[in-house]
Design a protein around this motif. Structure first.
Motif, short mmCIF file in Angstrom:
data_model
loop_
_atom_site.label_atom_id
_atom_site.label_comp_id
_atom_site.label_asym_id
_atom_site.label_seq_id
_atom_site.Cartn_x
_atom_site.Cartn_y
_atom_site.Cartn_z
N GLY A 1 0.96 -1.26 0.04
CA GLY A 1 0.15 -0.01 0.01
C GLY A 1 0.81 1.34 0.10
N GLU A 2 2.23 1.16 0.05
CA GLU A 2 3.01 2.21 -0.11
C GLU A 2 2.97 2.95 -1.15
OE1 GLU A 2 7.66 3.07 0.85
OE2 GLU A 2 6.98 1.02 0.72
N LEU A 3 3.06 4.16 -1.07
CA LEU A 3 2.84 5.32 -2.46
C LEU A 3 4.51 5.26 -2.92
CD1 LEU A 3 1.15 7.29 -4.18
CD2 LEU A 3 2.52 9.05 -2.94
N ALA A 4 4.41 4.62 -4.40
CA ALA A 4 5.78 4.71 -4.81
C ALA A 4 6.12 5.90 -5.96
CB ALA A 4 5.83 3.40 -5.88
N GLY A 5 4.94 6.65 -6.05
CA GLY A 5 5.34 7.78 -7.03
C GLY A 5 3.88 8.17 -7.79
N ALA A 6 4.37 8.84 -9.16
CA ALA A 6 3.35 9.26 -9.93
C ALA A 6 3.73 8.75 -11.27
CB ALA A 6 3.41 10.90 -9.83
N VAL A 7 2.68 8.20 -11.88
CA VAL A 7 2.81 8.17 -13.32
C VAL A 7 1.72 8.20 -14.37
CG1 VAL A 7 3.49 6.08 -14.90
CG2 VAL A 7 4.45 6.09 -12.74
N GLY A 8 1.75 8.66 -15.34
CA GLY A 8 0.51 8.64 -16.36
C GLY A 8 0.60 9.80 -17.15
N LEU A 9 -0.44 10.33 -17.75
CA LEU A 9 -0.62 11.25 -18.91
C LEU A 9 -0.85 12.48 -18.30
CD1 LEU A 9 -3.08 8.99 -20.76
CD2 LEU A 9 -0.67 8.92 -20.99
N TYR A 10 -0.37 13.71 -19.24
CA TYR A 10 -0.59 14.98 -19.10
C TYR A 10 -0.29 15.46 -20.50
CZ TYR A 10 4.52 15.81 -19.92
OH TYR A 10 5.87 15.97 -20.50
N VAL A 11 -0.41 16.89 -20.30
CA VAL A 11 -0.41 17.78 -21.40
C VAL A 11 0.96 18.58 -21.22
CG1 VAL A 11 -1.54 19.76 -22.88
CG2 VAL A 11 -2.93 17.70 -21.89
N PRO A 12 1.83 18.52 -21.85
CA PRO A 12 3.12 19.32 -21.75
C PRO A 12 3.12 20.57 -22.07
CG PRO A 12 3.35 17.38 -23.27
CD PRO A 12 1.92 17.24 -22.96
N VAL A 13 3.66 21.75 -21.74
CA VAL A 13 3.65 23.16 -21.78
C VAL A 13 4.88 23.41 -22.81
CG1 VAL A 13 2.05 23.83 -20.29
CG2 VAL A 13 4.37 23.89 -19.79
N ALA A 14 5.79 22.66 -22.49
CA ALA A 14 7.07 22.55 -23.39
C ALA A 14 7.71 21.26 -23.29
CB ALA A 14 7.98 23.61 -22.42
N PRO A 15 8.90 21.20 -24.36
CA PRO A 15 9.44 22.20 -25.33
C PRO A 15 8.04 22.28 -26.38
CG PRO A 15 10.42 19.84 -25.77
CD PRO A 15 9.56 20.00 -24.22
#
Length: 172
Positions: free
Chosen positions: A74-88
């Protein structure tokens, strides 16, 4: 609520009450943040803003960065997924894949496992046909993950190597 289970991980939406402190610890590590954004570690307040922004993106776009939890502990390992980049600029406005995991979880295949599930989610659940990524110069681990996922290098710009995959050719 959007959740994805892999053999070892639970990818889920964020719970600020439960996830803020562990994510703040992860993002306070300079090694974790070295190739993300401006490369600076993030404070507790900045981490709270990140979670809020990711949750807003989920609400607005129907996707975002997942909280990645180990099924066994149940430990939080991090964050992974989709996003909308603003750069480059070459990938700004497209849909990108991204991850950040606590250092103790590096080299165990968690980034690949969670990112693979994110790409399957993009294609099967959201109908997204192309996903991009930008890797900072000096980052030697992320290109290996991207290669496992089937992303290919499409060019270079302003200190970044650019990658993409047409999800119609993606093999889950």
């Amino acid at each position: 609520m959007t959740e994805i289970r892999t053999p070892r991980l639970l990818l889920r939406r964020w719970s600020p009450d439960d996830d803020l402190a562990p994510l703040a610890d992860i993002q306070a590590d300079p090694a974790v943040m070295q190739y993300i954004g401006d490369g600076a570690p993030r404070s507790l307040d900045e981490t709270a803003e990140d979670i809020e922004r990711w949750e807003d993106e989920w609400d607005d776009e129907g996707f975002g960065l997942f909280a990645v939890e180990l099924l066994g502990s149940g430990e939080l390992a991090g964050a992974v997924g989709l996003y909308v980049p603003v750069a480059p600029p070459q990938i700004a406005g497209h849909i990108g894949v991204q991850w950040r995991l606590a250092r103790q979880f590096w080299g165990q295949g968690y980034a690949s496992e969670a990112a693979q599930a994110s790409l399957e989610f993009a294609l099967q659940d959201r109908g997204i046909d192309r996903v991009v990524a930008a890797v900072g110069e000096g980052d030697t681990s992320s290109p290996k993950v991207l290669s496992k996922l089937g992303l290919t290098r499409t060019g270079d710009t302003d200190g970044f190597r650019l990658y993409a995959i047409d999800l119609t050719e993606f093999e889950s």
